[in-house]
Design a protein around this motif. Sequence first.
Motif, PDB file in Angstrom:
ATOM      1  N   HIS A  76       7.385   7.110   1.518  1.00  8.83           N
ATOM      2  CA  HIS A  76       6.530   6.146   0.824  1.00  8.83           C
ATOM      3  C   HIS A  76       5.440   6.863   0.040  1.00  8.83           C
ATOM      4  CE1 HIS A  76       8.241   2.843   3.258  1.00  8.83           C
ATOM      5  NE2 HIS A  76       8.333   3.799   4.176  1.00  8.83           N
ATOM      6  N   LEU A  77       5.128   6.321  -1.138  1.00  9.72           N
ATOM      7  CA  LEU A  77       4.049   6.825  -1.972  1.00  9.72           C
ATOM      8  C   LEU A  77       2.834   5.925  -1.801  1.00  9.72           C
ATOM      9  CD1 LEU A  77       3.182   8.846  -4.228  1.00  9.72           C
ATOM     10  CD2 LEU A  77       3.964   7.107  -5.881  1.00  9.72           C
ATOM     11  N   ASN A  78       1.689   6.522  -1.412  1.00 10.89           N
ATOM     12  CA  ASN A  78       0.494   5.700  -1.206  1.00 10.89           C
ATOM     13  C   ASN A  78      -0.373   5.685  -2.448  1.00 10.89           C
ATOM     14  OD1 ASN A  78      -0.975   8.094  -1.222  1.00 10.89           O
ATOM     15  ND2 ASN A  78      -1.065   8.236   1.011  1.00 10.89           N
ATOM     16  N   SER A  79      -1.501   5.003  -2.365  1.00 10.63           N
ATOM     17  CA  SER A  79      -2.383   4.839  -3.525  1.00 10.63           C
ATOM     18  C   SER A  79      -3.023   6.145  -3.964  1.00 10.63           C
ATOM     19  CB  SER A  79      -3.477   3.808  -3.207  1.00 10.63           C
ATOM     20  OG  SER A  79      -4.177   4.195  -2.027  1.00 10.63           O
ATOM     21  N   ASP A  80      -3.081   7.137  -3.073  1.00  9.98           N
ATOM     22  CA  ASP A  80      -3.653   8.455  -3.412  1.00  9.98           C
ATOM     23  C   ASP A  80      -2.604   9.386  -4.018  1.00  9.98           C
ATOM     24  OD1 ASP A  80      -6.083   7.615  -2.369  1.00  9.98           O
ATOM     25  OD2 ASP A  80      -5.547   8.297  -0.340  1.00  9.98           O
ATOM     26  N   GLN A  81      -1.424   8.834  -4.293  1.00  4.75           N
ATOM     27  CA  GLN A  81      -0.306   9.611  -4.853  1.00  4.75           C
ATOM     28  C   GLN A  81       0.189  10.690  -3.902  1.00  4.75           C
ATOM     29  OE1 GLN A  81       1.181   8.623  -7.873  1.00  4.75           O
ATOM     30  NE2 GLN A  81      -0.207   6.936  -7.364  1.00  4.75           N
ATOM     31  N   ASN A  82      -0.051  10.467  -2.610  1.00 10.31           N
ATOM     32  CA  ASN A  82       0.515  11.320  -1.578  1.00 10.31           C
ATOM     33  C   ASN A  82       1.671  10.579  -0.911  1.00 10.31           C
ATOM     34  OD1 ASN A  82      -1.279  13.521  -1.888  1.00 10.31           O
ATOM     35  ND2 ASN A  82      -2.872  12.420  -0.762  1.00 10.31           N
ATOM     36  N   TYR A  83       2.462  11.317  -0.153  1.00 11.80           N
ATOM     37  CA  TYR A  83       3.638  10.720   0.459  1.00 11.80           C
ATOM     38  C   TYR A  83       3.470  10.601   1.972  1.00 11.80           C
ATOM     39  CZ  TYR A  83       6.039  11.252  -3.989  1.00 11.80           C
ATOM     40  OH  TYR A  83       6.393  11.152  -5.307  1.00 11.80           O
ATOM     41  N   TYR A  84       4.078   9.546   2.485  1.00 11.13           N
ATOM     42  CA  TYR A  84       4.029   9.285   3.932  1.00 11.13           C
ATOM     43  C   TYR A  84       5.460   9.069   4.414  1.00 11.13           C
ATOM     44  CZ  TYR A  84       2.684   7.044   8.372  1.00 11.13           C
ATOM     45  OH  TYR A  84       2.523   6.719   9.706  1.00 11.13           O
ATOM     46  N   ILE A  85       5.870   9.831   5.413  1.00 14.06           N
ATOM     47  CA  ILE A  85       7.215   9.698   5.988  1.00 14.06           C
ATOM     48  C   ILE A  85       7.111   8.892   7.273  1.00 14.06           C
ATOM     49  CG2 ILE A  85       9.176  10.916   7.003  1.00 14.06           C
ATOM     50  CD1 ILE A  85       8.455  13.297   5.186  1.00 14.06           C
ATOM     51  N   ALA A  86       7.925   7.839   7.368  1.00 13.96           N
ATOM     52  CA  ALA A  86       7.974   7.005   8.578  1.00 13.96           C
ATOM     53  C   ALA A  86       9.376   7.119   9.169  1.00 13.96           C
ATOM     54  CB  ALA A  86       7.645   5.560   8.242  1.00 13.96           C
ATOM     55  N   ALA A  87       9.457   7.335  10.481  1.00 11.87           N
ATOM     56  CA  ALA A  87      10.764   7.509  11.118  1.00 11.87           C
ATOM     57  C   ALA A  87      10.798   6.834  12.478  1.00 11.87           C
ATOM     58  CB  ALA A  87      11.081   9.004  11.268  1.00 11.87           C
ATOM     59  N   LYS A  88      11.961   6.302  12.806  1.00 12.61           N
ATOM     60  CA  LYS A  88      12.163   5.720  14.135  1.00 12.61           C
ATOM     61  C   LYS A  88      13.587   6.008  14.569  1.00 12.61           C
ATOM     62  CE  LYS A  88      13.729   0.951  13.219  1.00 12.61           C
ATOM     63  NZ  LYS A  88      13.849   0.878  11.757  1.00 12.61           N
ATOM     64  N   GLN A  94       0.820  -1.209   0.000  1.00 14.32           N
ATOM     65  CA  GLN A  94       0.000   0.000   0.000  1.00 14.32           C
ATOM     66  C   GLN A  94       0.854   1.258   0.000  1.00 14.32           C
ATOM     67  OE1 GLN A  94      -2.787   0.092   3.234  1.00 14.32           O
ATOM     68  NE2 GLN A  94      -3.580   2.144   2.725  1.00 14.32           N
ATOM     69  N   PHE A  95       2.004   1.205   0.675  1.00 14.33           N
ATOM     70  CA  PHE A  95       2.909   2.349   0.757  1.00 14.33           C
ATOM     71  C   PHE A  95       4.252   1.962   0.127  1.00 14.33           C
ATOM     72  CE2 PHE A  95      -0.161   2.890   4.138  1.00 14.33           C
ATOM     73  CZ  PHE A  95      -0.429   4.253   4.151  1.00 14.33           C
ATOM     74  N   THR A  96       4.413   2.277  -1.156  1.00 13.07           N
ATOM     75  CA  THR A  96       5.633   1.911  -1.882  1.00 13.07           C
ATOM     76  C   THR A  96       6.795   2.816  -1.464  1.00 13.07           C
ATOM     77  OG1 THR A  96       4.247   1.322  -3.768  1.00 13.07           O
ATOM     78  CG2 THR A  96       6.630   1.527  -4.157  1.00 13.07           C
ATOM     79  N   LYS A  97       7.925   2.200  -1.134  1.00 14.13           N
ATOM     80  CA  LYS A  97       9.074   2.996  -0.693  1.00 14.13           C
ATOM     81  C   LYS A  97       9.646   3.792  -1.866  1.00 14.13           C
ATOM     82  CE  LYS A  97      12.221   1.134   2.088  1.00 14.13           C
ATOM     83  NZ  LYS A  97      13.439   0.412   2.557  1.00 14.13           N
ATOM     84  N   ALA A  98       9.863   5.107  -1.608  1.00 15.91           N
ATOM     85  CA  ALA A  98      10.400   5.985  -2.635  1.00 15.91           C
ATOM     86  C   ALA A  98      11.778   6.519  -2.274  1.00 15.91           C
ATOM     87  CB  ALA A  98       9.448   7.160  -2.871  1.00 15.91           C
ATOM     88  N   ASP A  99      12.088   6.577  -0.990  1.00 17.40           N
ATOM     89  CA  ASP A  99      13.390   7.094  -0.572  1.00 17.40           C
ATOM     90  C   ASP A  99      13.659   6.619   0.858  1.00 17.40           C
ATOM     91  OD1 ASP A  99      15.799   8.356  -0.671  1.00 17.40           O
ATOM     92  OD2 ASP A  99      15.007  10.401  -0.740  1.00 17.40           O
ATOM     93  N   GLU A 100      14.918   6.791   1.283  1.00 21.68           N
ATOM     94  CA  GLU A 100      15.276   6.290   2.616  1.00 21.68           C
ATOM     95  C   GLU A 100      16.496   7.023   3.158  1.00 21.68           C
ATOM     96  OE1 GLU A 100      17.066   2.172   4.590  1.00 21.68           O
ATOM     97  OE2 GLU A 100      16.005   2.096   2.674  1.00 21.68           O
ATOM     98  N   ILE A 101      16.474   7.285   4.448  1.00 24.26           N
ATOM     99  CA  ILE A 101      17.666   7.720   5.174  1.00 24.26           C
ATOM    100  C   ILE A 101      18.032   6.554   6.100  1.00 24.26           C
ATOM    101  CG2 ILE A 101      18.646   9.334   6.836  1.00 24.26           C
ATOM    102  CD1 ILE A 101      16.707  11.430   5.841  1.00 24.26           C
ATOM    103  N   PRO A 102      19.057   5.782   5.762  1.00 23.77           N
ATOM    104  CA  PRO A 102      19.379   4.595   6.571  1.00 23.77           C
ATOM    105  C   PRO A 102      19.802   4.977   7.984  1.00 23.77           C
ATOM    106  CG  PRO A 102      20.521   4.562   4.449  1.00 23.77           C
ATOM    107  CD  PRO A 102      19.965   5.933   4.614  1.00 23.77           C
ATOM    108  N   PHE A 103      19.595   4.052   8.888  1.00 27.40           N
ATOM    109  CA  PHE A 103      20.051   4.256  10.266  1.00 27.40           C
ATOM    110  C   PHE A 103      21.572   4.285  10.297  1.00 27.40           C
ATOM    111  CE2 PHE A 103      21.672   2.665  14.280  1.00 27.40           C
ATOM    112  CZ  PHE A 103      20.958   3.422  15.207  1.00 27.40           C
TER     113      PHE A 103
END
Length: 913
Positions: free
Chosen positions: A464-476, A444-453
């Motif tokens: 990540h690019l979602n199905s609505d063509q918007n982006y979602y940033i996930a961080a930990k 559902q959320f295709t990875k588009a870029d990454e900052i590795p740990f």
Amino acid sequence: MNLFTAFINNYFIMLPSNLEDVKTAWAIDHLDVIEKLRTDSEGGLSSAESARRLNIAGPNKIESGKKISPLVILINQFVSPFVLLLAIAAGLSFFFKEWLDGIAIIVVIVINAVVGFLMEFQAERSMDALRKLTTVPARVMRNGKLVEVPSEDLVPGDILFVEGGDMITADARLIKTSQLQTDESALTGESLPVEKNITSLPSDIQLAERTNMLYKGTFVAKGNGYAVVVNTGMSTELGSIAKMVQQAKQAATPLEKKIQSFSKKLIWITVALVIIVFIAGVLNGHELVAMLETSIALAVAAIPEGLPIVATLALAFGMLRMARHHVIVKKLSSVETLGGTNVICTDKTGTLTQNKIQTSFIQVNSSASRIDVDIPNISIRWHDDESITGHEAFEHLLRVAALCNTASYQYENNIEKESGDPLEVGLLKMVYASGKSVEEYRHQFTKADEIPFSSETKVMATLHLNSDQNYYIAAKGAVEELLAHCTSVLEGNDIIPFTEEKKKQWLMSAENRAQSGLRMLAFAFRNTNEKEKDLLHHLTLAGVIGFIDPLRPEISAAIEECKSAGIKVVMITGDHPATAKNIAQQLGLANQDDEVIHGRSMKPYKDLSEEDKNEWLKASVFARVNPGQKLDLVTLFQEKKMVVGMTGDGVNDAPALKKADIGIAMGLRGTQVAQEVADMILKDDAFSSIVLAIKQGRTIFDNIRKFVIFLLSCNLSELLIIATASIMNLHFQLFPLQILFINLVTDVLPALALGVTKSAPHIMQRRPYSSNIAIIDKKRWTAIFVYSAIISITTISAVLSSHEWLHSAERWNSELCNNILFYTLIFSQILHVFNMSFEKGVSFFKTEIFRNKYVWIAVAACILLTMFSYWIIPVRKVLVVTMYSWLDWAIVITASFISLILIQLSKKMNWMI
């Protein structure tokens, strides 16, 4: 013709030698390379197809240099100056028509050559076994899944995944990258990392400028990427270089140099005594040829020319014993250093703990609860507040855990399949147990870029690019680090400003949990309409998760053993100081009042004051430490003349591992970079294995000393007896063949048995010895001379006693005296093996030597060989032996035991070691 073409295309197209279409893969678009290699960039090859290609292309390995054939090893046994001297003695015997003596010397030469051949051949086989114990894994797409396979199974067309710290295991064309950098210094000599991309390049570009290629034997310094394998094995660039260096000679190890050093001393001692014996014999009227034979035989007997081989066997045996306990020692020379290690700098996760990281605590909004992840029942057991599952923040927590993650996890038919960082695997287990699908999230959320740990930032983020063509940033990341990037927090269904007061509350809560031994991570997200490069700003905090990693059950005993052995254990971790201190207290490494040194307070090494250095030296726990600070810590210990063992698993640990006296890489979670530069690899990642390796290192060095002392004291006793008989012109003397027989019987089997002796009872209660200590120091040289003197005196006394008590009415019987001298010396040397335990306060019958079954087998075999020389008439004639009565035998046995008792008494009274 069409059928033949189809057969060729379907069966032989994948031979590396026929890969002309992708020979310059860097000049071809990555999609065309994939098409030409008939593979799938998403799913990779099937198992059947990869097996077919492997059968055609052959294993992906660099062929070792041409091995020395058994015939060459055998021939080398005769290319010795001592064997040449022996051959001259045989030639002289034949010249003077002493046919029996000549034949006997030839037989001895052959026996010596066979024994030397067997020992060297076995040593080579042992080292081959060691080489086969280490295999490098690779991660590839097979049947649509990312799996780990032995690198030798890689074939052209495989889709290879690499990330920071990995060794690249084949030549490959990049098809997808994320901030990928590689260290190609092994091939190009360029020390700086190379930025990688997928853009096609000119076909004539130099190797160092091929930024869209990966090469076997190089390392990933940063980021990750996918690449299609184009060349394997000897067809790689590394294979081309290997062809040129296969026959390069290996430098002598420090141990070999030490053996050479003291052998030179022994040669001078031997030469001096042989000259004395020869001159004294000639002056006393003995025949020139007989004295020449005696001198040559004495020289051969005195020099333990098989010593380097026996040492190699002892090392190889010990290293294989370590391997059975999950320790791979890559260099023979490292064994010495292991025995002298007095500081171990160890990581916490997976080394002191079980590395079975699980989520144990969750906090969202103001709700918090301890949890247990139940994989078989696909459920999470909530101990405190189950209402957390209804919060929107919990949904984001699960989503970030699945997306900001490079690990993989599957649970099918009660079998867990996992790969990647254990903490990330623990997160995927939590997502699975909650009833969610990681694959569904990632689809559902295709990875588009990454900052590795990285160990510097302690934060990871993905776009990540979602199905609505918007982006979602996930961080930990680490709580204090990630919260610095958060400007809002999710409470209920609302995103509200993240005030400094709220930040303090979250930090305090995380701090309190960390003090109870949990490792705390924060999770954040952000929705955006645009693709951004800077992913770490204006994030929204979703919550924090606490992880627990239970201590290994055997770790406390191992640390206590280190303390008794005089070894300081220092825990160095990237964890929170409170977590690190809690674990250290459980292990007995730190007390409640002890300070934990935080990485932020550690100055660069050049700026350290003496007070700072003393503070570091006293500390046992270092938290939030970066790789550069690890290197500084090793430097400080070494400056204080300490022998340092350093554990590491990441690419950034490589400098400290290389700097340490013993670099110890993790076998399960360690990157290939760490394993490459390390001296030792722990297959099970357990700290107790380090302690076992140190114990084994001490044992091996002790054993080498034991058989060196044994060989030298036995051989020197022969020199002293013959020198005494020659100088004093006694009525008896040993014959050349008798000297060679004694050397054959008493040197080989007992020495080998000593080489495989188990550790002494109190070996881990001694202080570590210095790494530059000689095999035979002044104290041990003194012991060797005293042992030799006692054996020589009791042996000559046996002859004199026999004449005085049993044959005083007769004239001197030279043959009888010779026989008593011959057998007393043999039995004294056989029993002398029991003097090779140097533990203080241990009963003779409880020593590691007395309890070594191989020593008893060697003693029994030596006694049988000795008796055969008496029972077998042809041998008896060659050796000129004829004993006259059981009383003579009684004197021989009594004198032999007296030499054993006298040496034991000298040791008990602390006269000798």
